[in-house]
Design a protein around this motif. Structure first.
Motif, PDB file in Angstrom:
ATOM      1  N   ASN A 361       0.829  -1.212   0.000  1.00  0.00           N
ATOM      2  CA  ASN A 361       0.000   0.000   0.000  1.00  0.00           C
ATOM      3  C   ASN A 361       0.862   1.260   0.000  1.00  0.00           C
ATOM      4  O   ASN A 361       0.554   2.230  -0.712  1.00  0.00           O
ATOM      5  CB  ASN A 361      -0.923  -0.002   1.224  1.00  0.00           C
ATOM      6  N   LEU A 362       1.927   1.261   0.780  1.00  0.00           N
ATOM      7  CA  LEU A 362       2.818   2.429   0.795  1.00  0.00           C
ATOM      8  C   LEU A 362       3.501   2.612  -0.554  1.00  0.00           C
ATOM      9  O   LEU A 362       3.680   3.744  -1.026  1.00  0.00           O
ATOM     10  CB  LEU A 362       3.856   2.280   1.904  1.00  0.00           C
ATOM     11  N   ALA A 363       3.894   1.509  -1.187  1.00  0.00           N
ATOM     12  CA  ALA A 363       4.500   1.606  -2.518  1.00  0.00           C
ATOM     13  C   ALA A 363       3.503   2.181  -3.527  1.00  0.00           C
ATOM     14  O   ALA A 363       3.864   3.000  -4.385  1.00  0.00           O
ATOM     15  CB  ALA A 363       4.980   0.225  -2.972  1.00  0.00           C
ATOM     16  N   GLU A 374       5.025  14.700  -7.670  1.00  0.00           N
ATOM     17  CA  GLU A 374       5.516  15.052  -6.348  1.00  0.00           C
ATOM     18  C   GLU A 374       6.636  14.099  -5.925  1.00  0.00           C
ATOM     19  O   GLU A 374       6.682  12.951  -6.386  1.00  0.00           O
ATOM     20  CB  GLU A 374       4.380  14.962  -5.321  1.00  0.00           C
ATOM     21  N   PRO A 375       7.519  14.535  -5.057  1.00  0.00           N
ATOM     22  CA  PRO A 375       8.560  13.629  -4.567  1.00  0.00           C
ATOM     23  C   PRO A 375       7.958  12.569  -3.656  1.00  0.00           C
ATOM     24  O   PRO A 375       6.952  12.801  -2.978  1.00  0.00           O
ATOM     25  CB  PRO A 375       9.506  14.560  -3.794  1.00  0.00           C
ATOM     26  N   ARG A 376       8.599  11.413  -3.599  1.00  0.00           N
ATOM     27  CA  ARG A 376       8.152  10.328  -2.733  1.00  0.00           C
ATOM     28  C   ARG A 376       8.570  10.631  -1.290  1.00  0.00           C
ATOM     29  O   ARG A 376       9.695  11.063  -1.037  1.00  0.00           O
ATOM     30  CB  ARG A 376       8.740   9.001  -3.189  1.00  0.00           C
ATOM     31  N   THR A 377       7.662  10.354  -0.347  1.00  0.00           N
ATOM     32  CA  THR A 377       7.925  10.736   1.049  1.00  0.00           C
ATOM     33  C   THR A 377       7.612   9.641   2.066  1.00  0.00           C
ATOM     34  O   THR A 377       7.833   9.839   3.262  1.00  0.00           O
ATOM     35  CB  THR A 377       7.069  11.962   1.416  1.00  0.00           C
ATOM     36  N   LEU A 378       7.112   8.488   1.646  1.00  0.00           N
ATOM     37  CA  LEU A 378       6.617   7.503   2.603  1.00  0.00           C
ATOM     38  C   LEU A 378       7.657   6.468   3.004  1.00  0.00           C
ATOM     39  O   LEU A 378       7.534   5.828   4.057  1.00  0.00           O
ATOM     40  CB  LEU A 378       5.380   6.808   2.030  1.00  0.00           C
ATOM     41  N   PHE A 379       8.663   6.273   2.178  1.00  0.00           N
ATOM     42  CA  PHE A 379       9.773   5.366   2.483  1.00  0.00           C
ATOM     43  C   PHE A 379      11.075   6.148   2.506  1.00  0.00           C
ATOM     44  O   PHE A 379      11.236   7.147   1.782  1.00  0.00           O
ATOM     45  CB  PHE A 379       9.921   4.288   1.401  1.00  0.00           C
ATOM     46  N   THR A 380      12.040   5.659   3.281  1.00  0.00           N
ATOM     47  CA  THR A 380      13.416   6.101   3.101  1.00  0.00           C
ATOM     48  C   THR A 380      14.009   5.299   1.940  1.00  0.00           C
ATOM     49  O   THR A 380      13.421   4.319   1.478  1.00  0.00           O
ATOM     50  CB  THR A 380      14.249   5.847   4.360  1.00  0.00           C
ATOM     51  N   LEU A 386      12.928  -2.653  -0.109  1.00  0.00           N
ATOM     52  CA  LEU A 386      12.039  -3.776   0.165  1.00  0.00           C
ATOM     53  C   LEU A 386      11.003  -3.981  -0.930  1.00  0.00           C
ATOM     54  O   LEU A 386      10.526  -5.096  -1.141  1.00  0.00           O
ATOM     55  CB  LEU A 386      11.321  -3.561   1.502  1.00  0.00           C
ATOM     56  N   VAL A 387      10.621  -2.907  -1.606  1.00  0.00           N
ATOM     57  CA  VAL A 387       9.566  -3.012  -2.623  1.00  0.00           C
ATOM     58  C   VAL A 387      10.122  -2.751  -4.024  1.00  0.00           C
ATOM     59  O   VAL A 387       9.359  -2.594  -4.973  1.00  0.00           O
ATOM     60  CB  VAL A 387       8.418  -2.027  -2.316  1.00  0.00           C
TER      61      VAL A 387
END
Length: 557
Positions: A361-363, A374-380, A386-387
């Protein structure tokens, strides 16, 4: 000299997340495990113990055979392998030496377990059931409380699964010591706190078994071994050829042989357990075993038995992939044979687990961010691996400095010499033992079962002699059992997990392992032969004569 008993207590899906590993394994200080901490204080704690595979059935096959899964064909999750004929399951060697052997109750060794392996393999199996209280025993208790499935129970079911965890022992999600490769979300914090609560519940179960040993006055002459099959049941651990996938707790208590509070920092492998148990009990180690004993019947712990520990990841259900890894005292090197394949492949069972769903879901949300420009902000960047749709061909980590494997050193010029050494060690290991994981699996199965048909173990040949009934079998690697119980007795129906894991079929008959001539019992005897990966033979009945032959023998087939 009295033979020592052996008590194995194992669990599923944990790293060294026990209180006694605080300062050794990151996050272990959060665990509440008084019974296992006491066991470690009374014996030896192994700080660098490693599984051969990061998933249960291949890892357990290595423990029970003393052989690398890739060498005997047990590396895929799941399979029904046909190992080389010399390979047998460890308890059979103990049974042959006069031990009463039990397993309560899980197996999952990648083969159908022959009825010759255990005196009792059932939910009621216990050393207390042995007919002769003076007989030595090999008793295994296989706990399920920490299995990954328990992390995702509903609240009511989880409360029932952790009834022995006191309110003050409960772990709060907000305190979870998440590794940096996990996103800091409610789902992962809840999973981690539950993981620690399940470990506390498991520790309570361990304490009960140890109390029974004390009650029976057996503690002083029993080697107690605690181990987990592989790493924790969360992403980048279970099913990954990583440190978290393969690093294990291993505790051994042996009064009079291992000094209390011993700490072993040497590299050991869980497949070393099979030869170590035989060696400790003064039994010969079969030449085909690939593990190396770290215990001695005369001197306790044998030091510096391994320079390296090896492992691998292969097919996980429908997700086909191949990775190999080698670990020395400081570094872990990983080689991915399919770097173009996703790190988190679609796999039906774990795809239903909350942590896997959370990552996907985060991916998806990050993809939506990119879709909006927009820039990605949910993962480092680390979490995003991992995805990722691919992975590097090579990885190497300095575990001493970087226990969470956050900095890949494989292309770092400063570590070129180390990478070269580790790469060569892995290649030499594969060449020395062979690697069936690199073989087309359909072709491998065809070599095991030509035309898709399971081979059948030959009927044993029974020879009546003055000493009793002697039995042989022409199938290489076959074991022979005998019983006085006639066919047709109702047996116990196996539970689904028992059938899935290959537990021995319960036909209502108690099978003894043939070790030499069987004296007449005043009635008929039945013999049967088993070979790992084959169908068992048909029964052969041996009759009884009023007088045994005195001038020759009579063969029965």
């Amino acid at each position: 000299m009295e033979k020592p008993n052996v008590l194995w207590i194992s669990t599923h899906d944990i790293n060294p997340d026990l209180g006694c590993y605080a300062g050794v394994w990151p996050g272990a200080e959060s665990s509440i495990t008084p019974n296992l901490d006491r066991l470690a204080n009374e014996g030896a704690r192994f700080d660098q113990a490693f599984a051969a595979a990061p998933v249960c059935a291949p890892a357990r096959s290595a423990i029970m055979t003393g052989c690398y899964p890739t060498a005997i064909g047990t590396m895929h999750m799941r399979t029904r392998a046909v190992p080389p004929p010399e390979v047998r399951l460890l308890p059979e060697y103990f049974r042959q030496a006069g031990y009463y052997c039990t397993n309560n109750w899980y197996t999952d060794f990648q083969v159908d377990v022959p009825n010759t392996v255990y005196d009792d393999c059932s939910p009621t199996a216990h050393w207390r059931n042995r007919p002769d209280a003076a007989a030595p025993f090999f008793a295994a208790f296989q706990g399920m409380s920490t299995h990954e499935s328990q992390l995702h129970l509903d609240d009511e079911a989880f409360a029932k699964a952790t009834l022995n965890v006191k309110a003050e022992q409960r772990h709060r999600p907000e305190d979870a010591p998440l590794p940096p490769y996990y996103p800091d979300t409610e789902v992962f914090r809840m999973a981690w706190s539950r993981y620690l609560d399940l470990i506390t519940e498991m520790d309570h179960w361990v304490g009960g078994i140890l109390d029974q040993l004390d009650e029976d006055g057996l503690t002083e002459n029993t080697i107690v071994v605690f181990w987990s099959d592989h790493g924790r049941g969360l992403p980048r651990a279970k099913r990954w050829a990583t440190e978290a996938g393969l690093r294990e707790p291993l505790i051994v208590r042996w009064p009079g042989k291992i000094a209390p509070g011993t700490v072993i920092t040497d590299v050991v492998q869980t497949l070393d357990l099979a030869p170590a148990m035989l060696d400790a009990c003064g039994l010969p180690i079969p030449g085909h075993m690939q593990g190396v004993s770290f215990l001695s019947s005369t001197g306790g712990i044998i030091r510096e038995t391994n320079q390296y520990a090896f492992g691998g990841r292969d097919r996980m259900d429908e997700a086909e992939d191949t990775s190999r890894t080698v670990r020395d005292a400081r570094f872990r090197y990983i080689r991915h044979f399919h770097p173009d394949r996703a790190a988190l492949p679609h796999t039906s069972y774990p795809d239903q687990l909350a942590t896997w769903i959370e990552l996907r879901n985060l991916a998806k949300q990050e993809a939506s961010q990119m879709g909006r420009g927009e820039p990605r902000t949910l993962f480092t960047d680390l979490q995003r691996t991992l995805v990722a749709s691919s992975k590097p061909e090579e990885e190497m980590y300095d575990i001493a400095a970087d226990p969470h494997e956050t900095r890949n050193l494989a292309s770092n010029p400063e570590f070129e010499t180390t990478v070269t050494r580790m790469r060569a060690a892995l290649r030499d290991w594969q060449e020395h033992y062979g690697d069936l994981g690199l073989m087309n699996e359909d072709a491998l199965i065809e070599t095991w079962r030509p035309g898709g048909k399971r081979q059948v173990t030959a009927r044993p040949t029974i020879t009546e002699t003055p000493q009793g009934f002697e039995a042989t079998c022409e199938t290489p690697g076959a074991s022979i059992g005998w019983t006085t119980v006639e066919p047709g007795v109702p047996g116990r129906s196996l539970a689904m997990l028992e059938r899935l894991g290959g537990s021995p079929a319960d036909d209502g008959r108690s099978w003894q392992l043939y070790t030499g001539p069987v004296e007449p019992h005043g009635g008929p005897l039945w013999f049967r032969a088993w070979r790992l990966g084959f169908e068992p033979s048909p029964d052969v009945q041996a009759g009884v004569h009023s007088e045994p032959p005195t001038d020759g023998s009579r063969s029965i087939r």
